[in-house]
Design a protein around this motif. Structure first.
Motif: not given
Length: 158
Positions: A67-77
C-alpha cells in the motif's frame, strides 16, 4: 530393619524409607507422566499461536508495504501532474504577458503617431496666426530686456 543383613554402613537403606521413597517416586512419576503431555500441548499451542501471529504480522507488514509503495507511486504521479500544470500555467502566463506587451507597444505607437499628427496639424493651423503677432511679441520682449519701449509694426502676411 535393613534391606541387607550385613552391615555396609550408610549404604544399607531402611526398608520403610525405601517403601516411602518408592511410593513418592511413583506419585511424582505419574504426575509428570500426566502433566508433561499437557504442558507440551500448551507449549505447542502457544508456539503455534506465536508462529501464526508472526505469519499474520508478516502478511500485514507486506500488505502495508505494498500500500505504501502504491501511495508513493500515486503521490509521484500527482507531483508530476502538478509540475506539468505549473509549467503549462507558466507558459500561458508568458504568452499572455507577451501579448499584453505587444498590445501595449501597438497602443503606444498609435498614441505617439496620433500625437505627432495632432501636433503637426496644430502647428500648421497656429503658425500663420502666430506669424502675425511675432513682431509684436519680439518688440515686447526686447523692450523688457532693454528697459526701453520699442514699437513694432504689425505687417500682415498674405
Amino acid at each position: 530393619m535393613d534391606l541387607l543383613p550385613m552391615d555396609i554402613g550408610p549404604l544399607n537403606p531402611v526398608v520403610g524409607e525405601l517403601v516411602v521413597a518408592s511410593v513418592l517416586f511413583a506419585l511424582v512419576f505419574l504426575i509428570f507422566v500426566r502433566l508433561v503431555p499437557r504442558i507440551e500441548r500448551v507449549l505447542d499451542e502457544r508456539e503455534a499461536a506465536t508462529k501464526g501471529a508472526e505469519a499474520q504480522a508478516e502478511a500485514v507488514r507486506q500488505e502495508a508495504e505494498a500500500k505504501r509503495a502504491e501511495l508513493a507511486a500515486i503521490l509521484a504521479e500527482a507531483r508530476h501532474a502538478a509540475a506539468r500544470i505549473r509549467q503549462q500555467a507558466f507558459e500561458e502566463g508568458t504568452a499572455l504577458v507577451s501579448a499584453a506587451r505587444a498590445e501595449g507597444l501597438r497602443e503606444q505607437r498609435r498614441i505617439i503617431t496620433e500625437g505627432h499628427a495632432r501636433l503637426a496639424f496644430d502647428r500648421t493651423t497656429v503658425e500663420p496666426e502666430l506669424r502675425t503677432y511675432a513682431s509684436e511679441l519680439a518688440s515686447n520682449l526686447a523692450s523688457k530686456v532693454l528697459g526701453e519701449p520699442i514699437e513694432a509694426k504689425v505687417q500682415p502676411r498674405p
